[in-house]
Structures are given as structure tokens and as C-alpha cells.
Design an enzyme around this catalytic site. Sequence first.
Site, PDB file in Angstrom:
ATOM      1  N   GLU A 140     145.567 -84.424 -86.266  1.00 33.27           N
ATOM      2  CA  GLU A 140     144.586 -85.082 -87.162  1.00 33.27           C
ATOM      3  C   GLU A 140     143.503 -84.071 -87.588  1.00 33.27           C
ATOM      4  O   GLU A 140     143.159 -83.961 -88.770  1.00 33.27           O
ATOM      5  CB  GLU A 140     143.971 -86.265 -86.395  1.00 33.27           C
ATOM      6  CG  GLU A 140     142.804 -86.965 -87.043  1.00 33.27           C
ATOM      7  CD  GLU A 140     142.245 -88.051 -86.090  1.00 33.27           C
ATOM      8  OE1 GLU A 140     143.013 -88.913 -85.641  1.00 33.27           O
ATOM      9  OE2 GLU A 140     141.024 -88.025 -85.798  1.00 33.27           O
ATOM     10  N   LYS A 186     148.491 -88.894 -77.379  1.00 33.15           N
ATOM     11  CA  LYS A 186     147.372 -89.282 -78.253  1.00 33.15           C
ATOM     12  C   LYS A 186     146.453 -88.088 -78.514  1.00 33.15           C
ATOM     13  O   LYS A 186     145.935 -87.898 -79.618  1.00 33.15           O
ATOM     14  CB  LYS A 186     146.581 -90.445 -77.618  1.00 33.15           C
ATOM     15  CG  LYS A 186     145.327 -90.851 -78.403  1.00 33.15           C
ATOM     16  CD  LYS A 186     145.678 -91.286 -79.812  1.00 33.15           C
ATOM     17  CE  LYS A 186     144.585 -91.855 -80.666  1.00 33.15           C
ATOM     18  NZ  LYS A 186     143.263 -91.343 -80.651  1.00 33.15           N
ATOM     19  N   SER A 208     145.673 -95.588 -81.689  1.00 29.34           N
ATOM     20  CA  SER A 208     145.197 -94.934 -82.912  1.00 29.34           C
ATOM     21  C   SER A 208     145.145 -95.897 -84.081  1.00 29.34           C
ATOM     22  O   SER A 208     145.948 -96.817 -84.180  1.00 29.34           O
ATOM     23  CB  SER A 208     146.102 -93.762 -83.278  1.00 29.34           C
ATOM     24  OG  SER A 208     145.619 -93.163 -84.469  1.00 29.34           O
ATOM     25  N   HIS A 243     148.098 -86.016 -81.026  1.00 29.94           N
ATOM     26  CA  HIS A 243     147.954 -86.724 -82.309  1.00 29.94           C
ATOM     27  C   HIS A 243     146.605 -86.353 -82.930  1.00 29.94           C
ATOM     28  O   HIS A 243     146.510 -86.024 -84.110  1.00 29.94           O
ATOM     29  CB  HIS A 243     148.042 -88.245 -82.067  1.00 29.94           C
ATOM     30  CG  HIS A 243     147.521 -89.074 -83.196  1.00 29.94           C
ATOM     31  ND1 HIS A 243     146.166 -89.239 -83.449  1.00 29.94           N
ATOM     32  CD2 HIS A 243     148.156 -89.777 -84.170  1.00 29.94           C
ATOM     33  CE1 HIS A 243     145.992 -89.997 -84.513  1.00 29.94           C
ATOM     34  NE2 HIS A 243     147.190 -90.343 -84.966  1.00 29.94           N
ATOM     35  N   ASN A 244     145.561 -86.399 -82.112  1.00 26.06           N
ATOM     36  CA  ASN A 244     144.230 -86.084 -82.631  1.00 26.06           C
ATOM     37  C   ASN A 244     144.119 -84.614 -83.042  1.00 26.06           C
ATOM     38  O   ASN A 244     143.446 -84.285 -84.015  1.00 26.06           O
ATOM     39  CB  ASN A 244     143.164 -86.415 -81.586  1.00 26.06           C
ATOM     40  CG  ASN A 244     142.902 -87.913 -81.499  1.00 26.06           C
ATOM     41  OD1 ASN A 244     143.757 -88.716 -81.859  1.00 26.06           O
ATOM     42  ND2 ASN A 244     141.737 -88.290 -81.017  1.00 26.06           N
TER      43      ASN A 244
HETATM   44  C1  6PG Z   1     142.443 -92.466 -83.972  1.00 28.62           C
HETATM   45  C2  6PG Z   1     141.372 -91.401 -83.967  1.00 28.62           C
HETATM   46  C3  6PG Z   1     140.259 -91.731 -83.039  1.00 28.62           C
HETATM   47  C4  6PG Z   1     139.203 -90.639 -82.902  1.00 28.62           C
HETATM   48  C5  6PG Z   1     138.460 -90.338 -84.135  1.00 28.62           C
HETATM   49  C6  6PG Z   1     137.254 -89.449 -83.947  1.00 28.62           C
HETATM   50  O1  6PG Z   1     143.568 -92.070 -83.731  1.00 28.62           O
HETATM   51  O2  6PG Z   1     142.152 -93.625 -84.249  1.00 28.62           O
HETATM   52  O3  6PG Z   1     141.931 -90.197 -83.554  1.00 28.62           O
HETATM   53  O4  6PG Z   1     140.822 -91.964 -81.781  1.00 28.62           O
HETATM   54  O5  6PG Z   1     138.298 -91.055 -81.966  1.00 28.62           O
HETATM   55  O6  6PG Z   1     139.302 -89.786 -85.073  1.00 28.62           O
HETATM   56  O7  6PG Z   1     137.561 -88.246 -83.344  1.00 28.62           O
HETATM   57  P1  6PG Z   1     136.516 -87.039 -83.469  1.00 28.62           P
HETATM   58  O8  6PG Z   1     135.159 -87.623 -83.286  1.00 28.62           O
HETATM   59  O9  6PG Z   1     136.853 -86.074 -82.385  1.00 28.62           O
HETATM   60  O10 6PG Z   1     136.707 -86.499 -84.841  1.00 28.62           O
END
Ligand code: 6PG
Length: 466
Positions: free
Chosen positions: A191, A184, A130, A187-188
Site C-alpha cells: 500500500e 496484513k 483491511s 499488504h500495508n
Molecule cells: C487498511 C489500511 C489501514 C492502515 C492505514 C493507515 O488496510 O485498511 O492499511 O490498516 O491503518 O492505511 O496506515 P498508515 O498510517 O501507516 O499510513
Amino acid sequence: MAQAQIGIYGLGTMGSALALNMAEHGFDVAVTNRETDWIAPFVEEASAFSARLYPKERLTDFVAALRTPRVILFMIPSGAPMDAMLEEITPLLSPGDTVIDGGNADFHDTRRRAAQLTERDLHFVGLGVSGGEAGARHGPSMMLGGSRHSWAQLEPILTSIAATYDGTPCVAHLGPDGAGHFVKTVHNGIEYADMQVIAEIYSLLRNGSAMPPAEIGALFADWDRGLLKSYLVEITAQLLTYTDPETGHPMVDVIKDAAGQKGTGRWTVIEALRMGQSASMIEAAVGARGWSSEKDTRQRAETLLGGAVGAFDGTPEVLAEAFLAARILAYAQGFRILSAASEEYHWSLDAATIARIWRAGCIIRSALLDDIAAAFDLGLPQDELILSPQMAQTLSRCIPSLRQVVCSAVHGGHPVPALSAGLAWYDSMRLGHGSANIIQAQRDMFGHHGFERLGRTGLHHGPWWD
Ligand code: 6PG
């Protein structure tokens, strides 16, 4: 002669940035790419580190350039391309070699691939990376799932290139096979929830308080100096100050309000539901992205149903408290999913370690994660973050503000799916006596499903069956 300590296959944005990061930290890196014409320009641009880069066009030469047991990191699109590459490369490998998938892979695929490679005495690592391009180049947060053997091979490299928080590298061996990719994914998911909460707060200020973007940006910059300090608040503060060079309008005003998504948020929700959990804030965020992409329908609905919104009645201080409460709730939901998966897949995930490696380098890094790590360090169950004394105290202080924000938003017709989902979850969890007795009575009445009775053991039926 085999000289490289690691090989990187895939010189897209993330692969190139990781290769440069490793070379800069003194590691010898063999590099290759499916489109071989990408290789020379990459090495040319990386001239400062070219002595540490071993460009190879043929897969056999790439593999031969690696010290054994080999370590090969694939930075390629997840899914079918990874399976195709495994087919191609495994015949060239020897027992003890490790293949790493550094993409956002579905952890089910990672588990399957790990099992396949184990049969050949090879190791497969799912590495969650990430931090985007800047993170990969200067210090990502990394979540590793794989064998102890692979961790021993990778630890010196990954701890050198990772982001650090107070000197501690933000990388850890979290468990076997799919553990790293699962962490991960969650985590997303967090996010997504945090980004949605920020978007909702922005919208209340913009559409309910007529605040111009630059002013909202200044408010976010102010928040970034306090308890809400985080990467996502920091970049939101910055992006809101930009003007479109073509029109002179605030840049955010010319961006179409239709969010993309690649799938990790959705996977988080699917896995949560499959394990009997509800990550309602993450679900709200995924759903909101889906609705946002239906721009045409929304425009027709606005004409038909009316799109006016009322004034938002809340000060920036109240919004900040609501945001903090929502952020705690989103993290708490994320850690509950991790806890459930840890049990289901026997991963023994350590929540404190996960919180620690999320403190720097990754997209959800925030000041709060240091407190969360400390709470888990004290032995708090992974699924009970909202019950940690410190979080409970912050929630008691901030929930009235979240309630005020949600009430005012609902009253004014402002959509706040993530904020309201967080509040509803909090209100459900804080009631020792809820309303599911009615559900149980209904289930028994229409289907003879039976229910537990308060203070008694066994399965009971209602008098409606007498
Ligand atoms: C990270 C992000 C990354 C992810 C983007 C886009 O941790 O660096 O999570 O891995 O690919 O944030 O995700 P989306 O296109 O699903 O918004």
C-alpha cells in the site's frame, strides 16, 4: 442466558463498523468498550440492528453473554493495551475459547500471545482487517492467522461479512499464529509503495507538466477504467477534484506535504531485511514519508540548494505504462517477502489465496490481482512473480516507459524514489551476470573471505594472497 455468537471489545471506528456489519448479517453480537459511556450511544445509533446487539458494561457480563466456546474480537490499539486486556480477560475464559486481535499488530507480538494462550488451552487469532471504516462496515478483506479450531469457529461469520469478488469471500485462514498479521503488514507495505508511486506520478504531472489537479484527477479516472483499475487510483481521481471551501484552491494544495505513518510499512522493510530480502520500493516509500515530514529542513534546503525542477517529458500514455510496471514490481517485492517469511516461520502461505483475498475489500485491491492469483494458481513460485509469462510480457512492454519516466524525472530534478527503486531492482534481476564479482573480490582482498569461482565448486581466494 448466553446468546451472542461473538463479542466485540472496542467500539471505535473499526469495532463499531464490524459490529454493525455482523449484526446486519444476522449474527448476535455482544459489545463493550473500555469507556462505558460510548456503549449506549452506539447501540442507539444502530437502532436498525439493536435486536442483535447485546451491550454490556462489565467485562464479566460481556463474557457471560457469549455462547461457548467463545469468540471475542478485540478492536483496540495494538501493543500494550492488547497485553493488558489479555491479562484481564483470560481468567474469565474456558478451554476452547478464541481471542482475536483485529488491529494492525506486530506479528511477533501475535506469535508470543498465541503461545501464551495455548498454554491455557485458549486460542489467539491475529486477524488482519483491511478496507478502512467503509470496508469494515460493508465488506473488508480479512487475513486470518490462528488455529484450525478458531477458523472453524469464525469462518461462518467472517465469510458472511467479508467483501466478495465474483462471489468469493475475501477472507482466508492463511496459517497459524502471526501469519495473518504478517500478511496484513506486507499488504500495508505494498500500500505504501503504490501510494508513493501515485504521488510521484502526480508530482511529475503537476510540477513537470503544469497540469492542474482536476485535470490530473480526470486522467486518474480514465486510468481507473483500464489495467490500472484500483481503489487507490479511484480515490486519488476523486480527491483531486475537490476544492477547499475556505480558499477556493484545489484541496490538495492546502494539505501540508508531510505524510504520517503508523509503522506497518516500516515493519515490512525491517522484516524483509532481517530475512535477507530487499523490498526496495517499500523502503523508498517509507523513506519518502520520513523525508516528507522534515518540512522545515526541506524549506531551508530549497533556499540554499535551489528547488527548481525541469519540464517532465512524457505523455500520459507513457506514465500509465510506467505506473503499471511499477505496480507489478511492488506486488512482486511484497510476495517475495511473504515467500521468505512462509519459509522462515513454516507457515505454508499460499500466494494465490492471498492474491485472491486482496481482490476486493482491501486498500490495495486492483485489477492486477486477479491476474496475479491466476499466475500463482498455475504453480508459479511465490518469489518469481516477474517471471510469470503474463507479467513478463506486460513488463517487457511497459519497462521502456518506466525507463523514460525515470530518466526524464532524474534529468529534471524530480524525486522519484519508488519508481527508480523499482526500475533498479528490475534491471538487477534481469541480468544473468551482474557486478557482485567485484564485491566478492574486494571482500576476499581485504578480509580473506573467499569466493565461489564460475564453473568450479568450493571456496577460492584470489592471486592477491599468493
Ligand atoms: C487498511 C489500511 C489501514 C492502515 C492505514 C493507515 O488496510 O485498511 O492499511 O490498516 O491503518 O492505511 O496506515 P498508515 O498510517 O501507516 O499510513
